[in-house]
Design an enzyme around this catalytic site. Structure first.
Site, PDB file in Angstrom:
ATOM      1  N   TYR A   1       0.875  -1.201   0.000  1.00 41.99           N
ATOM      2  CA  TYR A   1       0.000   0.000   0.000  1.00 41.99           C
ATOM      3  C   TYR A   1       0.904   1.240   0.000  1.00 41.99           C
ATOM      4  CZ  TYR A   1      -4.147   2.624   1.724  1.00 41.99           C
ATOM      5  OH  TYR A   1      -5.222   3.458   1.878  1.00 41.99           O
TER       6      TYR A   1
ATOM      7  N   TYR B   1      -9.970  -5.960   7.917  1.00 42.90           N
ATOM      8  CA  TYR B   1      -8.767  -5.320   8.458  1.00 42.90           C
ATOM      9  C   TYR B   1      -9.080  -4.170   9.403  1.00 42.90           C
ATOM     10  CZ  TYR B   1      -4.367  -2.752   8.560  1.00 42.90           C
ATOM     11  OH  TYR B   1      -3.230  -2.107   8.985  1.00 42.90           O
ATOM     12  N   HIS B   2      -9.992  -3.305   8.961  1.00 40.55           N
ATOM     13  CA  HIS B   2     -10.247  -2.086   9.745  1.00 40.55           C
ATOM     14  C   HIS B   2     -10.957  -2.386  11.054  1.00 40.55           C
ATOM     15  CE1 HIS B   2     -10.044  -1.309   5.422  1.00 40.55           C
ATOM     16  NE2 HIS B   2      -9.193  -0.379   5.805  1.00 40.55           N
TER      17      HIS B   2
ATOM     18  N   LYS C   1     -11.676  15.545  17.524  1.00 47.60           N
ATOM     19  CA  LYS C   1     -11.035  15.109  16.276  1.00 47.60           C
ATOM     20  C   LYS C   1     -11.155  16.265  15.283  1.00 47.60           C
ATOM     21  CE  LYS C   1      -9.756  11.603  15.096  1.00 47.60           C
ATOM     22  NZ  LYS C   1      -8.409  10.997  15.193  1.00 47.60           N
TER      23      LYS C   1
ATOM     24  N   ASP D   1      -9.516  13.499   9.610  1.00 48.51           N
ATOM     25  CA  ASP D   1      -9.008  12.256  10.183  1.00 48.51           C
ATOM     26  C   ASP D   1     -10.137  11.441  10.829  1.00 48.51           C
ATOM     27  OD1 ASP D   1      -7.576  10.301  11.474  1.00 48.51           O
ATOM     28  OD2 ASP D   1      -6.708  11.635  12.977  1.00 48.51           O
TER      29      ASP D   1
ATOM     30  N   HIS E   1      -9.730   8.276  12.242  1.00 48.84           N
ATOM     31  CA  HIS E   1      -9.281   7.233  13.184  1.00 48.84           C
ATOM     32  C   HIS E   1      -9.749   7.575  14.589  1.00 48.84           C
ATOM     33  CE1 HIS E   1      -6.368   6.293   9.988  1.00 48.84           C
ATOM     34  NE2 HIS E   1      -6.482   5.093  10.466  1.00 48.84           N
TER      35      HIS E   1
HETATM   36  C1  MLC Z   1      -3.472 -17.219  -8.597  1.00 46.57           C
HETATM   37  N1  MLC Z   1      -4.086 -17.668  -9.696  1.00 46.57           N
HETATM   38  C2  MLC Z   1      -3.968 -18.989  -9.726  1.00 46.57           C
HETATM   39  C3  MLC Z   1      -3.219 -19.340  -8.574  1.00 46.57           C
HETATM   40  N2  MLC Z   1      -2.925 -18.218  -7.916  1.00 46.57           N
HETATM   41  N3  MLC Z   1      -4.409 -19.904 -10.583  1.00 46.57           N
HETATM   42  C4  MLC Z   1      -4.117 -21.187 -10.321  1.00 46.57           C
HETATM   43  N4  MLC Z   1      -3.389 -21.599  -9.260  1.00 46.57           N
HETATM   44  C5  MLC Z   1      -2.926 -20.721  -8.373  1.00 46.57           C
HETATM   45  N5  MLC Z   1      -2.209 -21.127  -7.346  1.00 46.57           N
HETATM   46  C6  MLC Z   1      -4.768 -16.841 -10.714  1.00 46.57           C
HETATM   47  C7  MLC Z   1      -5.977 -16.163 -10.129  1.00 46.57           C
HETATM   48  O1  MLC Z   1      -7.146 -16.948 -10.260  1.00 46.57           O
HETATM   49  C8  MLC Z   1      -6.067 -14.894 -10.950  1.00 46.57           C
HETATM   50  O2  MLC Z   1      -6.673 -15.126 -12.179  1.00 46.57           O
HETATM   51  C9  MLC Z   1      -4.607 -14.577 -11.219  1.00 46.57           C
HETATM   52  O3  MLC Z   1      -3.886 -15.803 -11.074  1.00 46.57           O
HETATM   53  C10 MLC Z   1      -4.052 -13.516 -10.243  1.00 46.57           C
HETATM   54  O4  MLC Z   1      -4.026 -14.052  -8.943  1.00 46.57           O
HETATM   55  P1  MLC Z   1      -4.904 -13.531  -7.724  1.00 46.57           P
HETATM   56  O5  MLC Z   1      -4.863 -14.601  -6.713  1.00 46.57           O
HETATM   57  O6  MLC Z   1      -6.224 -13.052  -8.132  1.00 46.57           O
HETATM   58  O7  MLC Z   1      -3.959 -12.336  -7.220  1.00 46.57           O
HETATM   59  P2  MLC Z   1      -4.110 -10.792  -7.389  1.00 46.57           P
HETATM   60  O8  MLC Z   1      -4.304 -10.407  -8.799  1.00 46.57           O
HETATM   61  O9  MLC Z   1      -2.967 -10.211  -6.677  1.00 46.57           O
HETATM   62  O10 MLC Z   1      -5.462 -10.460  -6.616  1.00 46.57           O
HETATM   63  C11 MLC Z   1      -5.558 -10.684  -5.243  1.00 46.57           C
HETATM   64  C12 MLC Z   1      -6.929 -10.324  -4.756  1.00 46.57           C
HETATM   65  C13 MLC Z   1      -7.224  -8.864  -5.140  1.00 46.57           C
HETATM   66  C14 MLC Z   1      -7.969 -11.207  -5.413  1.00 46.57           C
HETATM   67  C15 MLC Z   1      -6.985 -10.510  -3.245  1.00 46.57           C
HETATM   68  O11 MLC Z   1      -8.534  -8.470  -4.777  1.00 46.57           O
HETATM   69  C16 MLC Z   1      -6.248  -7.884  -4.550  1.00 46.57           C
HETATM   70  O12 MLC Z   1      -5.174  -7.663  -5.077  1.00 46.57           O
HETATM   71  N6  MLC Z   1      -6.551  -7.252  -3.436  1.00 46.57           N
HETATM   72  C17 MLC Z   1      -5.696  -6.244  -2.861  1.00 46.57           C
HETATM   73  C18 MLC Z   1      -6.435  -5.303  -2.024  1.00 46.57           C
HETATM   74  C19 MLC Z   1      -5.515  -4.266  -1.411  1.00 46.57           C
HETATM   75  O13 MLC Z   1      -4.392  -4.081  -1.812  1.00 46.57           O
HETATM   76  N7  MLC Z   1      -6.000  -3.549  -0.476  1.00 46.57           N
HETATM   77  C20 MLC Z   1      -5.261  -2.532   0.270  1.00 46.57           C
HETATM   78  C21 MLC Z   1      -6.059  -2.116   1.399  1.00 46.57           C
HETATM   79  S1  MLC Z   1      -5.164  -1.055   2.424  1.00 46.57           S
HETATM   80  P3  MLC Z   1      -8.160 -14.680 -12.468  1.00 46.57           P
HETATM   81  O14 MLC Z   1      -8.319 -14.852 -13.909  1.00 46.57           O
HETATM   82  O15 MLC Z   1      -9.023 -15.557 -11.633  1.00 46.57           O
HETATM   83  O16 MLC Z   1      -8.230 -13.261 -12.036  1.00 46.57           O
HETATM   84  C22 MLC Z   1      -6.312  -0.274   3.422  1.00 46.57           C
HETATM   85  C23 MLC Z   1      -5.758   0.578   4.466  1.00 46.57           C
HETATM   86  C24 MLC Z   1      -6.569   1.785   4.733  1.00 46.57           C
HETATM   87  O17 MLC Z   1      -7.480  -0.454   3.247  1.00 46.57           O
HETATM   88  O18 MLC Z   1      -6.334   2.813   4.124  1.00 46.57           O
HETATM   89  O19 MLC Z   1      -7.454   1.765   5.563  1.00 46.57           O
HETATM   90  N1  5AD Z   2       1.503   4.422   2.658  1.00 50.42           N
HETATM   91  C1  5AD Z   2       1.823   3.232   3.241  1.00 50.42           C
HETATM   92  N2  5AD Z   2       1.096   2.638   4.188  1.00 50.42           N
HETATM   93  C2  5AD Z   2      -0.005   3.262   4.597  1.00 50.42           C
HETATM   94  N3  5AD Z   2      -0.921   2.935   5.515  1.00 50.42           N
HETATM   95  C3  5AD Z   2      -1.843   3.907   5.549  1.00 50.42           C
HETATM   96  N4  5AD Z   2      -1.538   4.871   4.670  1.00 50.42           N
HETATM   97  C4  5AD Z   2      -0.408   4.502   4.064  1.00 50.42           C
HETATM   98  C5  5AD Z   2       0.393   5.072   3.046  1.00 50.42           C
HETATM   99  N5  5AD Z   2       0.069   6.227   2.489  1.00 50.42           N
HETATM  100  C6  5AD Z   2      -0.953   1.671   6.227  1.00 50.42           C
HETATM  101  C7  5AD Z   2      -0.711   1.697   7.669  1.00 50.42           C
HETATM  102  C8  5AD Z   2      -2.037   1.737   8.321  1.00 50.42           C
HETATM  103  C9  5AD Z   2      -2.862   0.961   7.348  1.00 50.42           C
HETATM  104  C10 5AD Z   2      -4.284   1.395   7.342  1.00 50.42           C
HETATM  105  O1  5AD Z   2      -2.271   1.146   6.091  1.00 50.42           O
HETATM  106  O2  5AD Z   2      -0.127   0.472   7.940  1.00 50.42           O
HETATM  107  O3  5AD Z   2      -2.061   1.087   9.544  1.00 50.42           O
END
Ligand code: MLC
Ligand code: 5AD
Length: 690
Positions: A47, A201-202, A557, A561, A563
């Site tokens: 992230y 997560y949150h 707050k 923000d 949180h």
């Molecule tokens: C993977 N594939 C496989 C396989 N592994 N096929 C066969 N065998 C295996 N072992 C295939 C999958 O089916 C897919 O194809 C492709 O390969 C890609 O793999 P994936 O597993 O889908 O990986 P990815 O592309 O990385 O996707 C992962 C995910 C996705 C599905 C969890 O939703 C994702 O990337 N999420 C990330 C969310 C994120 O970063 N959130 C940050 C929040 S931070 P196909 O064709 O099926 O797609 C936050 C903090 C804050 O929220 O601010 O509060």
């Molecule tokens: N870059 C990297 N990590 C971040 N987080 C939040 N904002 C950022 C950013 N800009 C991470 C921290 C926090 C979680 C919600 O995501 O780990 O705990």
């Protein structure tokens, strides 16, 4: 925590239904794929986002060059809440906790030189999901990438925003419609894009233990399934693009069990609703190591905590992982700390052999048993939620907040009384106060630049086309069958800004504002036998005698923000120690705080800030209140405050700063000391209150 036995044996698993299931087969408890990491390791997806599009673009390229395998965008709070960078309410928060994006031009700069047909992109966006998703689609289109080639995930999980994360714009009902519009549109137009990342997560960061985290996540997922299915969409058409997101904390065994149980329960849920295909039933997830578990004290210990949590995520079978940087509790990651965080995953993937075997804990008497217990506990929660009339009713009744906050209070009381060890915080505390350098962001410079860019955009676009597209968006918002993402894409393509799109929607849907609450009685109850706590209570009592009334604190707050775990904990602790406590709504302005202060005889003002905007926001507030207020009031700041900013806060009139990890006793003792000193300085008789 799930109950533990001292040891487990074959008797513990003999009755379990799924003990002979295989990875890649329903109910997928053992993993969504047969070969798991042997075929493809989890995606290293860090992230990232800060300052402007260029700075974040450079960080993305560095991530990819140094072993990162996917991108994950962190937007700033102004963007989350639908404000352009030139909006008066957003000034202090632009560019601080993520990247500032105002228009499709910014989005194009964010991905310049990155081939969106090859790299999958996750975007954490919920409130302003329409303009952000639209800008991503138009940026792809204008760089020549076909919609079917765009791969990635939009978080688009608004319900948890009302429960914990607090970056909502509209009320729950219109927000749910927006979520469903996004899922509906993407399922037809961007078949390779995950249309939701339903997040636990949150909840964990806000205080929920693993079982509650999973239950709330699944309860929200059910509400989304209801809303989307109500449009007549077939589960087998859209379900495989609903993705999940969990936190991984230090409770190693429970975390692994939680991820295994999550897949089992999701499969049961969608099967029960009539899904037929394996891909609809197979839960895929992203995990992030816990930010809350990391400490400001001895930050290098955090490398070890994160490694352990990452291993739990991997043993649990995650598809994608973010590992936090060790300086998490101090500021945003530096290049160095981000590199170490990424290397943690690379080392796990490439040096340990962990990827060789799918579900290595499968068949463990303990793990199979814990997985079953976790699933049962979650089913109990889900039954309770059903009995309340579903998750929206549970949210409205305050039950969700009470559950999470109650668990947060219990965790805090156990840390404060030493039952829950945190090395370097309540055990083996080091005198070595050396702190690593932290990332500083020149937010003023980005603010200036974004304002200029907005002005230029507005001068060069076809105004009548923008106005027509925005008017269409407003009309669509009034029509329940129109797809709002389709209309937002037209507006964004015409160069409407994110703020303008939000304004167009606000003509039909009000901006939502929630009240703030805290729980009284729970923290004190947990600590009632504890001599340290009793002695602090006696000090507050003595001060109460001196004043002739309970000391009174207002906790606020400021800025954007959202949180509120910390502020709610401190409110509960102060209340149970004998203070009278009021807590402001989120996003308070200096004028609102002034009005609250005028409404009652407050002795202390506590300001909670985790957004990096403490310097401008505290300055604005104290300027509004005027210097006499600081003579009379104790002013305290708590949150993520880098050491180097403390002298500036002190010079403004702040009496004490409490970093993450401050114990309730330390906070209360400091408050009482400062308040008593201020009283004597104002000429009141100085009496020993101890
Ligand atoms: C993977 N594939 C496989 C396989 N592994 N096929 C066969 N065998 C295996 N072992 C295939 C999958 O089916 C897919 O194809 C492709 O390969 C890609 O793999 P994936 O597993 O889908 O990986 P990815 O592309 O990385 O996707 C992962 C995910 C996705 C599905 C969890 O939703 C994702 O990337 N999420 C990330 C969310 C994120 O970063 N959130 C940050 C929040 S931070 P196909 O064709 O099926 O797609 C936050 C903090 C804050 O929220 O601010 O509060
Ligand atoms: N870059 C990297 N990590 C971040 N987080 C939040 N904002 C950022 C950013 N800009 C991470 C921290 C926090 C979680 C919600 O995501 O780990 O705990």
């Amino acid at each position: 925590m799930v109950e533990r036995k001292p040891f487990y044996s074959a008797d513990d698993i003999r009755h379990l239904e799924y003990q002979h299931s295989r990875p890649g087969e329903a109910p997928f408890l053992r993993g969504p794929f047969t070969q798991m990491y042997r075929h493809k390791p989890w995606t290293i997806r860090q992230y990232t986002g800060f300052a402007n599009a260029e700075a974040s673009n450079a960080a993305f390229k560095q991530t990819l060059a140094e072993g990162g395998q996917g991108l994950s965008v962190a937007f700033d709070l102004a963007t989350h809440l639908g404000f352009d960078s030139d909006h008066p309410a957003a000034q202090a928060d632009v560019a601080r906790t993520g990247v500032a994006i105002d228009s499709v031009e910014d989005m194009k700069r964010l991905f310049a030189g990155i081939d969106l047909s090859r790299v999958s992109v996750s975007m954490t966006m919920n409130g302003a999901v329409l303009p952000i998703m639209a800008a991503f689609i138009v940026a792809g289109e204008e760089s020549g990438v076909a919609r079917e080639q765009l791969r990635g995930t939009i978080q688009n999980d608004i319900l948890k925003e009302f429960m914990v994360r607090n970056t909502y714009i509209f009320a729950p009902k219109p927000s749910l419609r927006i979520c469903a519009d996004v899922v509906d549109y993407l399922s037809h137009a961007l078949p390779n894009f995950n249309s939701m990342s339903i997040s636990g997560y949150h909840f964990q960061e806000a205080g929920a233990e693993p079982a509650l985290e999973l239950a709330l996540t699944l309860a929200n997922a059910r509400a989304y399934l209801d809303a989307i299915s109500a449009r007549g969409l077939d589960l087998d058409h859209f379900c495989h693009r609903l993705s999940f997101f969990f936190g991984v904390g230090m409770n190693f065994f429970d975390e692994i069990a939680k991820l295994r149980a999550a897949r089992l329960l999701w499969c049961e849920e969608v099967e029960h609703r009539g899904a037929r295909s394996d891909r609809a039933k197979r839960m895929k997830m992203h995990c992030q190591t816990s930010g809350w578990s990391l400490t400001a004290q001895e930050p290098h210990n955090n490398l070890i905590r994160t490694t352990i949590e990452a291993m739990a995520g991997v043993f649990g079978g995650t598809q994608s992982l973010h590992t936090n940087a060790y300086d998490e509790a101090l500021s945003l990651p530096t290049e160095h700390s981000a590199r170490l965080a990424r290397n943690t995953q690379l080392i796990l993937q490439q040096e340990t052999g962990i990827c060789d075997v799918a579900d290595p804990w499968g068949g463990s008497y303990m793990m199979e048993s814990l997985t079953q217990q976790m699933a049962d506990k979650v089913r109990d929660y889900l039954r309770q939620i059903d009995a309340m009339g579903g998750i929206l009713a549970a949210l409205e009744s305050g039950w969700v907040s009470e559950q999470i906050h109650g668990q947060a209070l219990r965790a805090q009381s156990r840390i404060d009384n030493g039952q829950r060890p945190i090395i370097g915080v309540n055990r083996f505390v080091s005198d070595d106060e050396a702190r690593p350098p932290v990332r500083a962001i020149d937010a003023d410079e980005v603010l200036h630049q974004q304002r200029q860019r907005l002005q230029r955009l507005k001068e060069t676009r076809d105004t009548s086309r923008v106005e027509a597209a925005l008017a269409d968006l407003t009309t669509a918002a009034a029509s329940p069958t129109a797809n709002l993402l389709a209309f937002t894409i037209e507006a964004i393509r015409a160069r409407a800004t994110l703020g303008e799109c939000t304004q167009a929607l606000l003509k039909q849907m009000r901006r939502h504002q929630a009240d703030a609450h805290y729980l009284a009685g729970r923290y004190g109850l947990e600590r009632r036998q504890d001599t340290q706590w009793r002695s602090v209570r006696r000090e507050v009592d003595a001060y109460h005698q001196l004043l002739g009334r309970a000391p009174r604190a207002l906790l606020v707050k400021l800025g954007l923000d959202g949180h509120d775990r910390g502020v709610r904990l401190v409110a509960s602790g102060l209340k149970d120690a004998g203070f009278d406590v009021d807590i402001s709504a989120l996003f308070s302005t200096p004028e609102q705080v002034q009005r609250m202060l005028d409404s009652a005889p407050y002795d202390a003002l506590g300001i909670s800030l985790l957004s990096g905007a403490h310097l401008p926001l505290v300055e604005q507030l104290l300027n509004t209140l005027g210097p006499q207020s600081c003579d009379r009031l104790g002013v305290f700041v708590g949150g993520i405050i880098p050491d180097q900013d403390i002298p500036a806060l002190t010079a403004m009139g702040v009496d004490a700063v409490f970093p993450p990890g401050s114990s309730m006793e330390a906070i209360i003792r400091k408050l009482i000391t400062v308040l008593a000193d201020k009283r004597s300085a104002l000429g009141f008789k100085s009496v020993s209150y101890r």
